[in-house]
Design an enzyme around this catalytic site. Structure first.
Site, PDB file in Angstrom:
ATOM      1  N   ASP A 126      29.039  17.135 -41.633  1.00  0.00           N
ATOM      2  CA  ASP A 126      27.736  17.867 -41.759  1.00  0.00           C
ATOM      3  C   ASP A 126      26.727  16.873 -42.305  1.00  0.00           C
ATOM      4  O   ASP A 126      25.288  17.187 -42.201  1.00  0.00           O
ATOM      5  CB  ASP A 126      27.990  18.888 -43.020  1.00  0.00           C
ATOM      6  CG  ASP A 126      28.612  20.058 -42.603  1.00  0.00           C
ATOM      7  OD1 ASP A 126      28.936  20.384 -41.339  1.00  0.00           O
ATOM      8  OD2 ASP A 126      29.153  20.974 -43.471  1.00  0.00           O
ATOM      9  N   TYR A 169      21.210  17.506 -30.388  1.00  0.00           N
ATOM     10  CA  TYR A 169      20.558  18.465 -29.573  1.00  0.00           C
ATOM     11  C   TYR A 169      19.157  18.024 -28.746  1.00  0.00           C
ATOM     12  O   TYR A 169      19.587  18.279 -27.618  1.00  0.00           O
ATOM     13  CB  TYR A 169      19.676  19.765 -30.400  1.00  0.00           C
ATOM     14  CG  TYR A 169      20.808  20.464 -31.530  1.00  0.00           C
ATOM     15  CD1 TYR A 169      21.002  21.798 -31.128  1.00  0.00           C
ATOM     16  CD2 TYR A 169      21.406  20.002 -32.679  1.00  0.00           C
ATOM     17  CE1 TYR A 169      21.902  22.512 -31.927  1.00  0.00           C
ATOM     18  CE2 TYR A 169      21.973  20.856 -33.222  1.00  0.00           C
ATOM     19  CZ  TYR A 169      22.525  22.119 -33.023  1.00  0.00           C
ATOM     20  OH  TYR A 169      23.267  22.536 -33.834  1.00  0.00           O
ATOM     21  N   HIS A 174      27.116  27.958 -25.205  1.00  0.00           N
ATOM     22  CA  HIS A 174      28.347  27.192 -25.762  1.00  0.00           C
ATOM     23  C   HIS A 174      29.484  27.842 -25.215  1.00  0.00           C
ATOM     24  O   HIS A 174      30.811  27.114 -25.176  1.00  0.00           O
ATOM     25  CB  HIS A 174      28.543  27.657 -27.373  1.00  0.00           C
ATOM     26  CG  HIS A 174      27.736  26.521 -28.220  1.00  0.00           C
ATOM     27  ND1 HIS A 174      27.718  25.044 -28.041  1.00  0.00           N
ATOM     28  CD2 HIS A 174      26.602  26.701 -29.057  1.00  0.00           C
ATOM     29  CE1 HIS A 174      26.941  24.516 -28.895  1.00  0.00           C
ATOM     30  NE2 HIS A 174      26.217  25.565 -29.435  1.00  0.00           N
ATOM     31  N   GLU A 177      26.367  20.273 -28.281  1.00  0.00           N
ATOM     32  CA  GLU A 177      24.915  20.772 -28.607  1.00  0.00           C
ATOM     33  C   GLU A 177      23.794  20.255 -27.452  1.00  0.00           C
ATOM     34  O   GLU A 177      22.879  20.943 -27.105  1.00  0.00           O
ATOM     35  CB  GLU A 177      24.409  20.201 -29.973  1.00  0.00           C
ATOM     36  CG  GLU A 177      25.301  21.008 -30.940  1.00  0.00           C
ATOM     37  CD  GLU A 177      25.593  22.510 -31.031  1.00  0.00           C
ATOM     38  OE1 GLU A 177      24.523  23.152 -30.463  1.00  0.00           O
ATOM     39  OE2 GLU A 177      26.452  23.170 -31.724  1.00  0.00           O
ATOM     40  N   GLU A 179      28.584  29.804 -32.716  1.00  0.00           N
ATOM     41  CA  GLU A 179      29.180  30.373 -31.109  1.00  0.00           C
ATOM     42  C   GLU A 179      30.722  30.691 -31.472  1.00  0.00           C
ATOM     43  O   GLU A 179      31.606  30.376 -30.541  1.00  0.00           O
ATOM     44  CB  GLU A 179      28.913  29.320 -30.292  1.00  0.00           C
ATOM     45  CG  GLU A 179      29.916  27.904 -30.490  1.00  0.00           C
ATOM     46  CD  GLU A 179      29.083  27.107 -31.473  1.00  0.00           C
ATOM     47  OE1 GLU A 179      28.150  27.414 -32.204  1.00  0.00           O
ATOM     48  OE2 GLU A 179      29.358  25.780 -31.486  1.00  0.00           O
ATOM     49  N   HIS A 187      21.377  30.084 -26.367  1.00  0.00           N
ATOM     50  CA  HIS A 187      22.045  28.904 -27.040  1.00  0.00           C
ATOM     51  C   HIS A 187      23.469  29.132 -27.213  1.00  0.00           C
ATOM     52  O   HIS A 187      24.260  28.537 -26.681  1.00  0.00           O
ATOM     53  CB  HIS A 187      21.345  28.346 -27.986  1.00  0.00           C
ATOM     54  CG  HIS A 187      21.818  27.241 -28.861  1.00  0.00           C
ATOM     55  ND1 HIS A 187      21.312  26.074 -28.293  1.00  0.00           N
ATOM     56  CD2 HIS A 187      22.866  27.084 -29.424  1.00  0.00           C
ATOM     57  CE1 HIS A 187      22.271  24.948 -29.003  1.00  0.00           C
ATOM     58  NE2 HIS A 187      22.901  25.658 -29.589  1.00  0.00           N
ATOM     59  N   GLU A 188      23.468  30.249 -27.796  1.00  0.00           N
ATOM     60  CA  GLU A 188      25.135  30.538 -28.378  1.00  0.00           C
ATOM     61  C   GLU A 188      26.048  30.978 -27.060  1.00  0.00           C
ATOM     62  O   GLU A 188      27.181  30.588 -27.065  1.00  0.00           O
ATOM     63  CB  GLU A 188      24.981  31.503 -29.337  1.00  0.00           C
ATOM     64  CG  GLU A 188      24.378  31.183 -30.722  1.00  0.00           C
ATOM     65  CD  GLU A 188      24.516  29.866 -31.126  1.00  0.00           C
ATOM     66  OE1 GLU A 188      25.694  29.135 -30.960  1.00  0.00           O
ATOM     67  OE2 GLU A 188      23.645  29.248 -31.941  1.00  0.00           O
TER      68      GLU A 188
HETATM   69  N1  BES Z   1      27.140  25.333 -33.352  1.00  0.00           N
HETATM   70  C1  BES Z   1      25.819  25.277 -34.130  1.00  0.00           C
HETATM   71  C2  BES Z   1      25.804  25.436 -35.512  1.00  0.00           C
HETATM   72  C3  BES Z   1      26.503  24.505 -36.381  1.00  0.00           C
HETATM   73  C4  BES Z   1      26.631  23.274 -35.881  1.00  0.00           C
HETATM   74  C5  BES Z   1      27.372  24.940 -37.345  1.00  0.00           C
HETATM   75  C6  BES Z   1      27.314  22.252 -36.591  1.00  0.00           C
HETATM   76  C7  BES Z   1      27.991  24.123 -38.100  1.00  0.00           C
HETATM   77  C8  BES Z   1      27.734  22.624 -37.836  1.00  0.00           C
HETATM   78  C9  BES Z   1      24.924  26.449 -33.333  1.00  0.00           C
HETATM   79  O1  BES Z   1      25.502  26.675 -31.873  1.00  0.00           O
HETATM   80  C10 BES Z   1      23.571  26.078 -33.220  1.00  0.00           C
HETATM   81  O2  BES Z   1      23.244  25.069 -32.822  1.00  0.00           O
HETATM   82  N2  BES Z   1      22.930  26.677 -34.124  1.00  0.00           N
HETATM   83  C11 BES Z   1      21.297  26.502 -34.005  1.00  0.00           C
HETATM   84  C12 BES Z   1      20.653  27.624 -33.078  1.00  0.00           C
HETATM   85  C13 BES Z   1      19.402  27.100 -32.308  1.00  0.00           C
HETATM   86  C14 BES Z   1      19.685  25.457 -31.586  1.00  0.00           C
HETATM   87  C15 BES Z   1      18.884  27.777 -31.154  1.00  0.00           C
HETATM   88  C16 BES Z   1      20.799  26.858 -35.357  1.00  0.00           C
HETATM   89  O3  BES Z   1      21.439  27.298 -36.276  1.00  0.00           O
HETATM   90  O4  BES Z   1      19.709  26.279 -35.551  1.00  0.00           O
HETATM   91 ZN    ZN Z   2      24.776  25.101 -30.962  1.00  0.00          ZN
END
Ligand code: BES
Ligand code: ZN
Length: 637
Positions: A395, A403, A320, A339, A292, A316-317
């Site tokens: 990470d 989520y 955010h 999340e 996002e 989703h994005e």
């Molecule tokens: N912000 C996250 C991706 C992220 C989280 C990157 C933590 C680095 C560290 C992004 O919004 C996300 O949740 N992406 C999901 C999308 C899905 C839930 C629709 C993904 O990449 O799977």
């Molecule tokens: Zn996310």
């Protein structure tokens, strides 16, 4: 309703927990905070580095601040100036993942409210963990190199020295130059492009809304822009950026839905504050489904499925923009506020387009993902509020828990508090109260109680809130949710029934199945079917082969289905190892490549390691590190 973000502490309701301080930053951000960042970079395509300077405008939060400590990781520092005067600085020892503290002594100590400007001249290095530098062969046209960043959670410090914590929000302006006629994009609003001759241009950007460091993003390459169908009378617009060869497909898939999603989200929360909402579709190596970055969501091209089956990633994005980019988390312990809330809103947006049953089906799919993750996770990371240790890599705690436990908790509260009629006005008040700030779980909860106490049915609703098992929801561990939340099964029933029939056919008689079994399933229903199949005892390889032959899952262009199919197939034996290995080599999204490499490693460890090592350069540095760790192999950074 007026509600001060400081309510928590002054009310004496709860005392600040030690996890309110971000333990994943080395910066002294409780003493001094960044208000603005000026970025001046040159993209050096030959050396694969960004070089230039950043100027941080900081404000003291207390009296007697005599040094500024910033985060940095693998940066090549040239000089540091305070108010345009060279000053001495020192770099602390490298702490794994955290990087090195950059300590800058101030010529004179600051009092509370005073400002200072620090300019750091430096370049990134080839060890940078945020930047992926792609060879032309890794792009669609094969003609030009490509660059993109991924800063969340704590990789911004390898692009620029900064206070790399979600607790601090700053505005930014950037000037970035690139040669070779290649376009540069940043996570802000484009203010202009200056032609410098010889195929070199300067791209001028501004982000007037304060954002945390992890939303600073850059991409560069051969890129085109097209505006989507936009709505009259809005002060924002949507569009997409892609490599030329991908534009038609991407545009077709998202032109209608994107602006409608932003509008729906606005109706549910507050006005969109970032002016531009563009999506950049990256090459296949992008490690997430979506990211996002402010004004400019980064997305994997695998969500362009051709049947709009993965537009929820964009919902989703977009969500955010209010949860994460609007209301931020004060530290990664409270990441679920980003999340969980985002997933909750994403599903409300999808509900507007596809109805309540579809929302229920998303919760069904999400629940399976949650349970799968809880099975393999260390109990510390099963908690909604994660108690990270000092200098622990956020990470490491990445999973479906923030989520799905988060979104389910909010769904549980929605149901407990009288449904959407009550919960949507509450959500709006939550956004109004905290937008633009970074908060903790305690602050969120205090506001929730405060809001419902003043509700017309306040007495009854507060009583119900008091009965919620707060400790279990926020700090509990275990294999599933602490409340067995049920979802409407109208859309999942047929998927479960088909899965049960296959389970019974494990002795080998598959004559009762036909191609048409899944013909009327949406792709989400196919996912639900395969997810259910995976919960049964391992199927014999012969049965998996029949399943594949009949439904053609091994050839699906839909990566969500491919993932589930190869999970089922790899569990049944080594028969599908080769095709799984061939499938995984261009799946940069960690959601797809990590589980498949893990299972491949269990079945055929040699093939898993060989496949990964041969293709290690395809993966973004973050994914490369995680897969190497999962497989127990070493790979150059
Ligand atoms: N912000 C996250 C991706 C992220 C989280 C990157 C933590 C680095 C560290 C992004 O919004 C996300 O949740 N992406 C999901 C999308 C899905 C839930 C629709 C993904 O990449 O799977
Ligand atoms: Zn996310």
């Amino acid at each position: 309703m007026s509600f001060s973000p400081h309510f928590t502490k002054s009310s004496g309701g709860s005392s600040p927990s030690p996890f309110d301080r971000d333990l994943a930053t080395l910066a002294n951000y409780t003493e001094v905070v960044t208000r603005n960042i000026k970025i001046d970079w040159e993209v050096d395509w030959d050396q694969k580095i960004l070089s230039g300077n950043v100027e941080l405008g900081l404000e003291a939060k207390k009296d007697g601040v005599d040094q500024v400590i910033l985060d940095s990781s693998y940066l090549d520092l040239k000089s540091v100036q305070v108010e345009a005067q060279d000053v001495e600085y020192s770099l602390g020892d490298r702490i794994d993942v955290m990087g090195q503290a950059l300590k800058i002594k101030l010529p004179k100590s600051m009092s509370k409210g005073e400002n200072v400007t620090i300019k750091i001249t430096y370049s990134t290095t080839t060890s940078c963990t945020a930047l992926g530098w792609l060879e032309p062969s890794q792009t669609k046209s094969g003609k030009h190199p490509y660059l993109y960043s991924q800063a969340q959670a704590i990789h911004a410090r390898s692009m620029l020295p900064c206070q790399d914590t979600p607790a601090v929000k700053a505005t930014y302006q950037a000037k970035v130059r690139s040669g070779r006629g290649l376009e540069v994009l940043l996570s802000g609003q484009r203010k202009g492009v200056n032609d410098l001759g010889d195929g070199k241009r300067e791209f001028v950007y501004e982000q007037p809304v304060g954002i945390p460091s992890y939303l600073i993003a850059i991409a560069a390459g051969e890129l085109n822009h097209k505006s989507f169908d936009n709505l009259e009378g809005r002060n924002w617009s949507t569009g997409c950026w892609t490599e030329p060869l991908l534009m038609d497909k991407a545009y077709k898939e998202f032109r209608e839905d994107t602006a409608n999603f932003v509008k729906t989200a606005e109706d549910l929360t507050s006005s969109y504050k970032f002016g531009t909402y563009d999506i950049l579709f990256l090459p296949e190596s992008f490690p997430y489904g979506g990211m996002e970055n402010s004004c400019l969501t980064f997305a994997t091209p695998t969500i362009i499925a051709g049947d709009k089956s993965q537009v929820d990633v964009v919902a989703h994005e977009i969500s955010h923009s209010w949860f994460g980019n609007g209301i931020g988390c004060a530290s990664w312990c409270h990441f679920w506020l980003n999340e969980g809330w985002t997933t909750y809103l994403e599903r409300l947006i999808m509900r507007e387009t596809h109805g309540e049953l579809d929302r229920q089906l998303s919760y069904t799919v999400g629940r399976r993902g949650l349970v799968g993750d809880l099975e393999r996770l260390n109990p510390r990371f099963q908690k909604l509020v994660i108690e990270y240790k000092e200098h622990e890599d956020p990470d490491e705690g990445y999973s479906q828990v923030p989520y799905e436990k988060g979104a389910n908790f909010l769904l549980h509260l929605e149901r407990t508090l009288g449904g959407l009629d009550n919960f949507i006005p509450y959500m709006k008040d939550y956004v109004r109260t905290f937008e633009g700030t970074s908060i903790t779980t305690d602050q969120w909860r205090e506001h929730l109680f405060h809001y419902f106490k003043q509700h017309k049915d306040g007495e009854e609703l507060t009583r119900r809130l008091g009965k919620v098992d707060w400790d279990e929801w926020l700090h509990g561990t275990g294999p599933d949710l602490c409340v067995d939340i049920q979802y409407d099964d109208t859309l999942s029933k047929a998927c479960y029934e088909l899965a049960a029939r296959w389970d019974k056919a494990r002795d080998g008689d598959v004559s009762g199945f036909k191609e048409a079994d899944v013909k009327d399933f949406s792709s989400t229903q196919t996912v639900v079917f395969l997810d259910k199949l995976e919960t049964y005892d391992t199927l014999p390889a012969k049965v998996v082969a029949s399943l594949d032959k009949l439904y053609g899952f091994g050839f699906t262009g839909n990566a969500e289905i491919g993932l589930r199919f190869y999970e089922v197939a790899l569990k049944s034996g080594p028969e599908y190892a080769k095709s799984a290995a061939a499938w995984v080599i261009n799946k940069g999204r960690m959601k797809f490549c990590r589980p498949i490499f893990r299972l491949l490693n269990e079945q055929t460890p040699e093939l898993a390691k060989k496949t990964f090592l041969e293709h290690a350069n395809f993966f973004h540095p973050i994914a490369r590190k995680m897969i190497a760790k999962d497989l127990g192999v070493k790979v150059d950074a």
